[in-house]
Scaffold this motif. Structure first.
Motif, PDB file in Angstrom:
ATOM      1  N   PRO A   1       0.829  -1.218   0.000  1.00 43.73           N
ATOM      2  CA  PRO A   1       0.000   0.000   0.000  1.00 43.73           C
ATOM      3  C   PRO A   1       0.860   1.264   0.000  1.00 43.73           C
ATOM      4  CG  PRO A   1       0.028  -1.039   2.178  1.00 43.73           C
ATOM      5  CD  PRO A   1       0.695  -1.996   1.245  1.00 43.73           C
ATOM      6  N   ASN A   2       0.364   2.282  -0.693  1.00 45.84           N
ATOM      7  CA  ASN A   2       1.030   3.585  -0.766  1.00 45.84           C
ATOM      8  C   ASN A   2       2.472   3.462  -1.265  1.00 45.84           C
ATOM      9  OD1 ASN A   2      -1.291   4.835   0.388  1.00 45.84           O
ATOM     10  ND2 ASN A   2      -0.591   4.207   2.412  1.00 45.84           N
ATOM     11  N   ALA A   3       2.683   2.545  -2.208  1.00 42.74           N
ATOM     12  CA  ALA A   3       4.038   2.278  -2.691  1.00 42.74           C
ATOM     13  C   ALA A   3       4.643   3.485  -3.387  1.00 42.74           C
ATOM     14  CB  ALA A   3       4.013   1.082  -3.640  1.00 42.74           C
ATOM     15  N   GLU A   4       3.805   4.281  -4.057  1.00 45.14           N
ATOM     16  CA  GLU A   4       4.334   5.397  -4.828  1.00 45.14           C
ATOM     17  C   GLU A   4       5.037   6.429  -3.949  1.00 45.14           C
ATOM     18  OE1 GLU A   4       0.217   6.219  -3.486  1.00 45.14           O
ATOM     19  OE2 GLU A   4       1.199   4.577  -4.573  1.00 45.14           O
ATOM     20  N   GLN A   5       4.733   6.430  -2.649  1.00 47.96           N
ATOM     21  CA  GLN A   5       5.371   7.386  -1.755  1.00 47.96           C
ATOM     22  C   GLN A   5       6.814   6.994  -1.421  1.00 47.96           C
ATOM     23  OE1 GLN A   5       2.895   7.937   1.694  1.00 47.96           O
ATOM     24  NE2 GLN A   5       1.065   8.396   0.487  1.00 47.96           N
ATOM     25  N   GLY A   6       7.164   5.747  -1.652  1.00 48.11           N
ATOM     26  CA  GLY A   6       8.499   5.282  -1.299  1.00 48.11           C
ATOM     27  C   GLY A   6       9.432   5.072  -2.471  1.00 48.11           C
ATOM     28  N   TRP A   7       8.904   5.103  -3.699  1.00 47.88           N
ATOM     29  CA  TRP A   7       9.728   4.936  -4.901  1.00 47.88           C
ATOM     30  C   TRP A   7       9.851   6.281  -5.599  1.00 47.88           C
ATOM     31  CZ3 TRP A   7      11.408   0.217  -7.486  1.00 47.88           C
ATOM     32  CH2 TRP A   7      11.155  -0.949  -6.751  1.00 47.88           C
TER      33      TRP A   7
END
Length: 295
Positions: free
Chosen positions: A155-161
């Motif tokens: 979840p919310n992967a786009e915030q970490g890549w």
């Protein structure tokens, strides 16, 4: 008569062979003819262009990455490397987005390992994918990010890549700091580079190198725990770090035999102690008198 003729033929044949050998040796010494002397040791030509001979990853463990390096994220916003650090470790992947093969394999290997690691990008660490091709722009980075976020099942992967691009001078500051040497091959119109990923501490120091295109989830997990200064992970990770140490030459974690033996011995003693305690309690229960009366 026939014997004399035969002897003359033998003598003439031997003489002819000696003359041919002498002539061949003379031509070899003069460098003529088909015979070529072998090149001197250390001067053999490899056929590799001079610009590509230094393509490699040079380990610079504990080197400080300049936190003021300016890049652009996939939205086109100007950011600094330091804006992604400070609280969490980071995985740095140096690639270029139009790479026909190797860079995609690096990112695919990283993605597969991260899907098998219990930590989550954005919550426990950051992923910094930086293009070292100054011709590439944020629009290309955005497309690359979309393709990988579909396959990162958190979840919310786009915030970490973060998929980043930048000017040549800023890119060079980053690649020089981490020892990533690459070059442009005009014959193929492609970039020549090595493959691997780099772990950074929250302070921006180089912590670990993992080479190739496949990264063991265990190695990546332990590397993140150490890079975070043990701020992430569980007691199990601490136990694994006691038994496995990072080998800079191999770029992997290997078993520490002595520590494993010590741990096995300690567990054996604990097991024997527990067994003795159970047996002692059973014996004590059998010896204790039963209470009760008859009315």
């Amino acid at each position: 008569m026939m014997m004399r003729s035969y002897n003359r033929l033998v003598v003439r044949g031997v003489t002819l062979l000696l003359l041919v050998g002498a002539l061949t040796g003379a031509r070899a010494q003069s460098g003529g003819g088909l015979y070529k002397r072998p090149p001197e040791v250390g001067k053999q030509e490899t056929g590799v262009p001079e610009a590509l001979k230094n393509v490699r990853i040079e380990q610079r463990l504990d080197e400080q990455v300049p936190l003021d390096i300016k890049l652009r994220d996939e939205t086109g916003q100007l950011v600094t490397i330091g804006s992604f650090l400070g609280r969490k470790p980071a995985i740095l992947a140096l690639v270029y987005y139009d790479c026909p093969m190797l860079c995609s394999q690096v990112l695919n290997g990283l993605l597969g390992s991260l899907n098998a690691v219990p930590f989550t990008a954005g919550r426990d660490f950051e992923v910094l994918v930086v293009s070292f091709d100054p011709r590439e722009k944020p629009e290309l980075a955005a497309g690359k990010k979309r393709s990988y976020m579909i396959r990162y099942t958190r979840p919310n992967a786009e915030q970490g890549w973060h998929f980043l691009t930048g000017d040549e001078s800023e890119i060079r500051r980053l690649t020089d700091a981490v020892g990533f040497h690459y070059a442009f091959d005009e014959r193929t119109n492609q970039w020549a580079h090595a493959s691997g990923i780099i772990l950074l501490t929250p302070q921006g120091k180089v912590a670990r190198y993992f080479y190739g295109i496949q990264y063991e989830p265990r190695d990546l997990r332990l590397g993140l725990v150490e890079a975070s200064e043990n701020k992430i992970g569980s007691p199990v990770d601490q136990l694994l770090l006691y038994c496995f140490h990072y080998d800079p030459a191999a770029g992997k974690y290997g078993p520490v035999v002595l520590n494993i033996v010590r741990l096995a011995g300690a567990l054996t003693l604990v097991g024997l102690g527990g067994l003795l305690l159970v047996l002692w309690r059973r014996g004590a229960a059998r010896k204790s008198p039963t209470t009760g009366g008859v009315t």
